[in-house]
Structures are given as C-alpha cells and as structure tokens.
Scaffold this motif. Structure first.
Motif, PDB file in Angstrom:
ATOM      1  N   TYR A 175      11.926  -3.409  10.232  1.00  0.00           N
ATOM      2  CA  TYR A 175      12.422  -3.010   8.921  1.00  0.00           C
ATOM      3  C   TYR A 175      11.693  -1.739   8.491  1.00  0.00           C
ATOM      4  O   TYR A 175      10.669  -1.358   9.087  1.00  0.00           O
ATOM      5  CB  TYR A 175      12.158  -4.116   7.892  1.00  0.00           C
ATOM      6  CG  TYR A 175      13.155  -5.270   7.969  1.00  0.00           C
ATOM      7  CD1 TYR A 175      14.244  -5.319   7.109  1.00  0.00           C
ATOM      8  CD2 TYR A 175      13.009  -6.293   8.896  1.00  0.00           C
ATOM      9  CE1 TYR A 175      15.166  -6.368   7.169  1.00  0.00           C
ATOM     10  CE2 TYR A 175      13.925  -7.333   8.968  1.00  0.00           C
ATOM     11  CZ  TYR A 175      15.006  -7.368   8.096  1.00  0.00           C
ATOM     12  OH  TYR A 175      15.915  -8.399   8.161  1.00  0.00           O
ATOM     13  N   HIS A 176      12.233  -1.091   7.462  1.00  0.00           N
ATOM     14  CA  HIS A 176      11.545   0.051   6.860  1.00  0.00           C
ATOM     15  C   HIS A 176      11.258  -0.289   5.392  1.00  0.00           C
ATOM     16  O   HIS A 176      10.582  -1.255   5.131  1.00  0.00           O
ATOM     17  CB  HIS A 176      12.372   1.332   7.021  1.00  0.00           C
ATOM     18  CG  HIS A 176      12.357   1.868   8.419  1.00  0.00           C
ATOM     19  ND1 HIS A 176      13.089   1.323   9.454  1.00  0.00           N
ATOM     20  CD2 HIS A 176      11.672   2.895   8.979  1.00  0.00           C
ATOM     21  CE1 HIS A 176      12.862   1.984  10.574  1.00  0.00           C
ATOM     22  NE2 HIS A 176      12.010   2.963  10.316  1.00  0.00           N
ATOM     23  N   ASP A 177      11.831   0.474   4.472  1.00  0.00           N
ATOM     24  CA  ASP A 177      11.531   0.231   3.059  1.00  0.00           C
ATOM     25  C   ASP A 177      12.509  -0.753   2.436  1.00  0.00           C
ATOM     26  O   ASP A 177      13.633  -0.937   2.923  1.00  0.00           O
ATOM     27  CB  ASP A 177      11.587   1.558   2.297  1.00  0.00           C
ATOM     28  CG  ASP A 177      10.628   2.577   2.877  1.00  0.00           C
ATOM     29  OD1 ASP A 177       9.469   2.596   2.461  1.00  0.00           O
ATOM     30  OD2 ASP A 177      11.048   3.334   3.784  1.00  0.00           O
ATOM     31  N   LYS A 183      16.839   1.668   4.548  1.00  0.00           N
ATOM     32  CA  LYS A 183      16.205   1.048   3.376  1.00  0.00           C
ATOM     33  C   LYS A 183      17.131  -0.014   2.803  1.00  0.00           C
ATOM     34  O   LYS A 183      18.292   0.273   2.518  1.00  0.00           O
ATOM     35  CB  LYS A 183      15.897   2.117   2.318  1.00  0.00           C
ATOM     36  CG  LYS A 183      14.913   3.172   2.833  1.00  0.00           C
ATOM     37  CD  LYS A 183      14.613   4.238   1.789  1.00  0.00           C
ATOM     38  CE  LYS A 183      13.659   5.288   2.369  1.00  0.00           C
ATOM     39  NZ  LYS A 183      13.242   6.292   1.385  1.00  0.00           N
ATOM     40  N   PHE A 209      17.402  -7.763   1.091  1.00  0.00           N
ATOM     41  CA  PHE A 209      16.258  -8.150   1.922  1.00  0.00           C
ATOM     42  C   PHE A 209      15.981  -9.651   1.784  1.00  0.00           C
ATOM     43  O   PHE A 209      15.755 -10.345   2.790  1.00  0.00           O
ATOM     44  CB  PHE A 209      15.031  -7.342   1.495  1.00  0.00           C
ATOM     45  CG  PHE A 209      13.798  -7.614   2.316  1.00  0.00           C
ATOM     46  CD1 PHE A 209      13.767  -7.311   3.669  1.00  0.00           C
ATOM     47  CD2 PHE A 209      12.663  -8.169   1.734  1.00  0.00           C
ATOM     48  CE1 PHE A 209      12.627  -7.552   4.438  1.00  0.00           C
ATOM     49  CE2 PHE A 209      11.518  -8.409   2.487  1.00  0.00           C
ATOM     50  CZ  PHE A 209      11.505  -8.102   3.837  1.00  0.00           C
ATOM     51  N   THR A 217       8.044  -6.466  11.974  1.00  0.00           N
ATOM     52  CA  THR A 217       7.347  -5.180  11.860  1.00  0.00           C
ATOM     53  C   THR A 217       8.016  -4.292  10.804  1.00  0.00           C
ATOM     54  O   THR A 217       9.224  -4.372  10.576  1.00  0.00           O
ATOM     55  CB  THR A 217       7.279  -4.428  13.209  1.00  0.00           C
ATOM     56  OG1 THR A 217       8.565  -3.874  13.526  1.00  0.00           O
ATOM     57  CG2 THR A 217       6.843  -5.353  14.332  1.00  0.00           C
ATOM     58  N   VAL A 218       7.194  -3.457  10.174  1.00  0.00           N
ATOM     59  CA  VAL A 218       7.665  -2.585   9.093  1.00  0.00           C
ATOM     60  C   VAL A 218       7.095  -1.188   9.336  1.00  0.00           C
ATOM     61  O   VAL A 218       5.875  -1.012   9.373  1.00  0.00           O
ATOM     62  CB  VAL A 218       7.203  -3.121   7.718  1.00  0.00           C
ATOM     63  CG1 VAL A 218       7.762  -2.251   6.594  1.00  0.00           C
ATOM     64  CG2 VAL A 218       7.621  -4.579   7.534  1.00  0.00           C
ATOM     65  N   ASP A 219       7.960  -0.201   9.499  1.00  0.00           N
ATOM     66  CA  ASP A 219       7.521   1.162   9.800  1.00  0.00           C
ATOM     67  C   ASP A 219       7.397   2.048   8.559  1.00  0.00           C
ATOM     68  O   ASP A 219       8.032   1.787   7.531  1.00  0.00           O
ATOM     69  CB  ASP A 219       8.525   1.833  10.747  1.00  0.00           C
ATOM     70  CG  ASP A 219       8.179   1.573  12.217  1.00  0.00           C
ATOM     71  OD1 ASP A 219       7.241   0.809  12.492  1.00  0.00           O
ATOM     72  OD2 ASP A 219       8.865   2.145  13.083  1.00  0.00           O
ATOM     73  N   ALA A 244       5.889  -1.537   1.059  1.00  0.00           N
ATOM     74  CA  ALA A 244       5.212  -2.464   1.983  1.00  0.00           C
ATOM     75  C   ALA A 244       4.588  -3.623   1.209  1.00  0.00           C
ATOM     76  O   ALA A 244       4.560  -4.757   1.694  1.00  0.00           O
ATOM     77  CB  ALA A 244       4.139  -1.722   2.785  1.00  0.00           C
ATOM     78  N   ILE A 297       7.320  -6.104   0.341  1.00  0.00           N
ATOM     79  CA  ILE A 297       7.730  -6.781   1.581  1.00  0.00           C
ATOM     80  C   ILE A 297       6.679  -7.815   1.981  1.00  0.00           C
ATOM     81  O   ILE A 297       7.012  -8.968   2.283  1.00  0.00           O
ATOM     82  CB  ILE A 297       7.920  -5.744   2.716  1.00  0.00           C
ATOM     83  CG1 ILE A 297       9.083  -4.803   2.371  1.00  0.00           C
ATOM     84  CG2 ILE A 297       8.143  -6.437   4.054  1.00  0.00           C
ATOM     85  CD1 ILE A 297       9.209  -3.601   3.306  1.00  0.00           C
ATOM     86  N   GLY A 346       3.344  -9.993   8.420  1.00  0.00           N
ATOM     87  CA  GLY A 346       4.022  -8.841   9.005  1.00  0.00           C
ATOM     88  C   GLY A 346       3.043  -7.913   9.713  1.00  0.00           C
ATOM     89  O   GLY A 346       1.827  -8.065   9.616  1.00  0.00           O
ATOM     90  N   PHE A 376       2.415  -3.909   9.793  1.00  0.00           N
ATOM     91  CA  PHE A 376       2.769  -2.717   9.020  1.00  0.00           C
ATOM     92  C   PHE A 376       2.208  -1.466   9.690  1.00  0.00           C
ATOM     93  O   PHE A 376       0.996  -1.345   9.885  1.00  0.00           O
ATOM     94  CB  PHE A 376       2.232  -2.834   7.590  1.00  0.00           C
ATOM     95  CG  PHE A 376       2.941  -3.907   6.795  1.00  0.00           C
ATOM     96  CD1 PHE A 376       4.044  -3.596   6.024  1.00  0.00           C
ATOM     97  CD2 PHE A 376       2.518  -5.223   6.857  1.00  0.00           C
ATOM     98  CE1 PHE A 376       4.726  -4.577   5.304  1.00  0.00           C
ATOM     99  CE2 PHE A 376       3.193  -6.220   6.148  1.00  0.00           C
ATOM    100  CZ  PHE A 376       4.297  -5.898   5.378  1.00  0.00           C
TER     101      PHE A 376
END
Ligand SMILES: [Zn+2]
Length: 263
Positions: free
Chosen positions: A9-11, A31, A37, A72-74, A80, A83, A94, A96
């Motif tokens: 995921y991202h934002d 996003k 989400f 995972t979150v980029d 963040a 999330i 997660g 990050f």
C-alpha cells in the motif's frame, strides 16, 4: 527459500490526495480513501489468514505450512500513522519504508513519527534517500549512497540496526541488491508480484502485490490470500509495465517526473 506473501500500500487519505506522500496524479493512483482502506482491511481479515507481522516476527520456514503475510507501506507519507493505527487495532503490524530525504516535510513522517511507529511494533525500513527514478540504471556509487545514507539516517533516529528496504517504482535489478547487501540490508522488497523469495547479494529478495485506489476490497483480499485469478491479473499487469519500462524509457521517465514534481 520460503514463500512470503507481501502486499503493498501507499498513502491513505481523508480529504485530498496531496495531504500525504508525493504530490500529483500518478502518485494519487496508489492512494486510498480512509473508508476504502478500512473496507480492504475488513475483507482481508474475513479470509482468516495469519495476522500480518513485523519482519522480526516472521515465523520460521515451514513452521505451519501457511504462507506468512506482510503488510508493507511505501514512501513514508504522513498517513503512515493512520495506517499503523488501523493495523494495530486488529493486532496486525506493518512494514513501513521511508524516503529519508523527505522526513519532516509536511506530507511526510517526522523523526518522532518514525520512533513512534517503531515503538508500536512496526518495522521501519528504507525506501532510499531521494526516491530515484530507474534506480537500477544509476551508477553503482549512487545506488550505494541511496542505501547507505538512508539506512544510516534511520539507524540514527531509531538507535538500532535497520536491515530492510524497498526499491522505488519497481526498478529492481541484481546490482541494486548487491549494493543493498553491502550496506547491511538483509530484506529487499521489489514490486514483482510473487510470493517466491530468493537470495542475491546477501539479501533476501521479496516480491509484493500492489494495491491501488479503486481496487475492490475483495480483489485486495484475493491478493493477500493468494487466489490464483487475482495473482494472474497482477502478473499480466507487471509484464506489460515491465515492457513499457524497457521499451518506452524516456516517455515513462517524463511521466514519472511530472507525477512526482521533479525537475
Ligand atoms: Zn515509492
């Protein structure tokens, strides 16, 4: 090597796409709205999978036969924190990945945010210093510097070793792992849609399944649980993107530069 299923995921935003992470339309594609989400998390939870864990909590290979799931979150956008809170409320953790040049900017996490995420049991890793384009085509010294300096900065913030990273925009190639391994990175995440892992340059290389806005909660849950049809869809998309990156490099670059507001 063991199989590990990682989703990317991202934002996650509340009112506008530019409130977290990199600005612009292309970044916005990844996003999700907050409600969207939450629906994804509900759908994933409904599959009864093993809870997503921090990297250090990964089960030993073949412990129970189930494929572990990593969430995972980029990019290190300021969302963040939201999330992480949503994950933690389910007992999930997660991983990050932080773009360290942007730490402390209004739409990115601060040093204190990173300390907080880590204290709450989430994994902190590097997403390079500057989020370079076509990282795999940079000179070796530049690739090394992107990893070494971002890892050093995160270690300085956390006061402990940081040994995971993700490659921006999916521009992975073996030299990217070789440089990562020399800076102490042991877990290197790409954007290739696979749960198979392999070793290169002293790193475990892990693929990920990318989630974007508008993807149905059910499809996201299919990716998280390894349903064949969803996996096949991502593989097809990946192959077409890879072809675009190879054969239309300059066009791709221009588009990405526009998207991320680079000069
Ligand atoms: Zn990124």
């Amino acid at each position: 090597m063991m199989k590990i299923r990682s989703i990317l995921y991202h934002d996650v935003v509340e009112q506008s796409f530019d409130e977290s992470g990199f600005p612009g339309l292309a970044a916005a594609r990844y996003k999700l709205w907050r409600a969207e989400f939450d629906a994804h998390l509900d759908a994933i939870a409904s599959r009864g999978l093993a809870a997503p864990v921090a990297l250090h909590a990964l089960p030993q290979p073949a412990q129970n036969g189930a494929t572990p799931l990593l969430f995972t979150v980029d990019d290190g956008g300021v969302s963040a924190l939201h999330i992480a809170g949503r994950l933690a409320s389910r007992g999930w953790r997660g991983v990050f990945f932080i773009t360290t040049d942007h730490i402390g900017e209004p739409t990115f996490v601060s040093r204190a945010d990173i300390v907080r995420l880590h204290a709450d049991g989430h994994t902190i890793g590097s997403h390079t210093c500057s989020h370079p384009f076509r990282m795999s085509e940079l000179p070796p010294a530049r690739i090394h510097a992107e990893w070494a300096q971002s890892i050093a900065k995160l270690q300085d913030i956390l006061g402990e070793r940081v040994d995971s990273a993700s490659v921006p925009a999916g521009f992975y190639a073996p030299p990217v792992a070789e440089a990562a391994g020399k800076t102490g990175i042991r877990w290197l995440f790409t954007s290739e849609p696979t749960s198979a892992t392999h070793e290169h340059g002293g790193c475990v290389i892990l693929g990920r399944y990318s989630v974007y806005r508008g993807m149905s909660p059910r499809y996201a849950a299919d990716l998280a649980s390894g349903r064949a049809l969803a996996i096949a869809g991502q593989t097809a998309l990946w192959k077409s993107k890879k072809a675009a990156k190879t054969f239309a490099g300059p066009v791709w670059d221009q588009a990405r530069r526009r998207i991320f507001n680079l000069k």
